[in-house]
Structures are given as structure tokens and as C-alpha cells.
Design a protein around this motif. Structure first.
Motif, PDB file in Angstrom:
ATOM      1  N   ARG A 193       2.242   6.144  -7.048  1.00  0.00           N
ATOM      2  CA  ARG A 193       1.061   7.139  -7.578  1.00  0.00           C
ATOM      3  C   ARG A 193       1.091   8.524  -7.071  1.00  0.00           C
ATOM      4  O   ARG A 193       0.638   9.303  -7.977  1.00  0.00           O
ATOM      5  N   PHE A 194       1.643   8.795  -6.078  1.00  0.00           N
ATOM      6  CA  PHE A 194       1.410   9.991  -5.449  1.00  0.00           C
ATOM      7  C   PHE A 194       2.881  10.663  -5.320  1.00  0.00           C
ATOM      8  O   PHE A 194       2.988  11.742  -4.546  1.00  0.00           O
ATOM      9  N   SER A 249       4.233  11.827  -1.371  1.00  0.00           N
ATOM     10  CA  SER A 249       3.701  12.872  -0.538  1.00  0.00           C
ATOM     11  C   SER A 249       3.146  12.501   0.712  1.00  0.00           C
ATOM     12  O   SER A 249       3.001  13.407   1.458  1.00  0.00           O
ATOM     13  N   TRP A 250       2.740  11.267   0.864  1.00  0.00           N
ATOM     14  CA  TRP A 250       2.409  10.727   2.273  1.00  0.00           C
ATOM     15  C   TRP A 250       3.553  10.775   3.406  1.00  0.00           C
ATOM     16  O   TRP A 250       3.124  11.206   4.546  1.00  0.00           O
ATOM     17  N   ARG A 251       4.624  10.815   2.929  1.00  0.00           N
ATOM     18  CA  ARG A 251       5.872  10.551   3.696  1.00  0.00           C
ATOM     19  C   ARG A 251       6.000  11.813   4.852  1.00  0.00           C
ATOM     20  O   ARG A 251       6.289  11.314   6.136  1.00  0.00           O
ATOM     21  N   TYR A 300       2.531   1.732  -3.269  1.00  0.00           N
ATOM     22  CA  TYR A 300       1.719   2.216  -4.314  1.00  0.00           C
ATOM     23  C   TYR A 300       1.656   3.662  -4.000  1.00  0.00           C
ATOM     24  O   TYR A 300       1.654   4.205  -5.104  1.00  0.00           O
ATOM     25  N   ARG A 301       1.577   4.163  -2.887  1.00  0.00           N
ATOM     26  CA  ARG A 301       1.527   5.607  -2.647  1.00  0.00           C
ATOM     27  C   ARG A 301       2.572   6.381  -3.097  1.00  0.00           C
ATOM     28  O   ARG A 301       2.261   7.388  -3.774  1.00  0.00           O
ATOM     29  N   ASP A 302       3.563   5.602  -2.955  1.00  0.00           N
ATOM     30  CA  ASP A 302       5.091   6.327  -3.454  1.00  0.00           C
ATOM     31  C   ASP A 302       4.802   6.464  -4.992  1.00  0.00           C
ATOM     32  O   ASP A 302       5.226   7.549  -5.660  1.00  0.00           O
ATOM     33  N   LEU A 353       0.883  -1.176   0.089  1.00  0.00           N
ATOM     34  CA  LEU A 353      -0.141   0.002  -0.021  1.00  0.00           C
ATOM     35  C   LEU A 353       0.688   1.224  -0.074  1.00  0.00           C
ATOM     36  O   LEU A 353       0.639   2.186  -0.693  1.00  0.00           O
ATOM     37  N   LEU A 354       1.776   1.308   0.985  1.00  0.00           N
ATOM     38  CA  LEU A 354       2.891   2.415   0.859  1.00  0.00           C
ATOM     39  C   LEU A 354       3.736   2.734  -0.255  1.00  0.00           C
ATOM     40  O   LEU A 354       3.802   3.657  -0.972  1.00  0.00           O
ATOM     41  N   HIS A 414       8.229   1.746   6.531  1.00  0.00           N
ATOM     42  CA  HIS A 414       8.373   1.207   5.277  1.00  0.00           C
ATOM     43  C   HIS A 414       9.705   1.204   4.765  1.00  0.00           C
ATOM     44  O   HIS A 414      10.336   0.218   4.187  1.00  0.00           O
TER      45      HIS A 414
END
Length: 63
Positions: free
Chosen positions: A29-30, A33-35, A25-27, A22-23, A45
Motif C-alpha cells: 500500500r505504501f 516507506s516504513w522500512r 500490506y504496508r509494502d 501487516l508489514l 520481515h
């Protein structure tokens, strides 16, 4: 999850693998920015990727 990330083990369980994917994928796709907003998950992670080399080997690469 940010308040209490799971542990990291050499033989990950399905929950750890799911969270890492999941994390990751967020890296992808985005652009990570979540980090900044989730420093504990960010550290988790990175630790997971270091403990499970096969995880990093399957990450998407820009070519």
C-alpha cells in the motif's frame, strides 16, 4: 515492535503471521516507506519471508 521483533521459526505462530501480513500490506500500500524508519522490523520481515517460502509466494505482484 521495532525495539524487540519476535523470533522467526520454520513453523510460524499466528502472531508472526499477523505481523508479516501487516508489514507486507504496508509494502504493497505504501511502497515500503516504513522500512527506512524501522530497520529491525525490515530485517525481521525479510528473514520471515526467507524462512517461510509460502509467505513470499502469496505476495501481490505488479503485472
Amino acid at each position: 515492535m521495532e525495539a524487540d521483533p519476535p523470533g522467526v521459526s520454520a513453523m510460524p505462530d499466528v502472531g508472526q503471521i499477523t505481523l508479516a501480513c501487516l508489514l507486507g500490506y504496508r509494502d504493497f500500500r505504501f511502497d515500503g516507506s516504513w522500512r527506512d524508519k524501522h530497520p529491525r522490523l525490515h530485517a525481521w520481515h525479510d528473514a520471515f519471508a526467507a524462512a517461510v517460502p509460502a509467505f513470499g509466494a502469496t505476495a501481490p505482484r505488479d503485472e
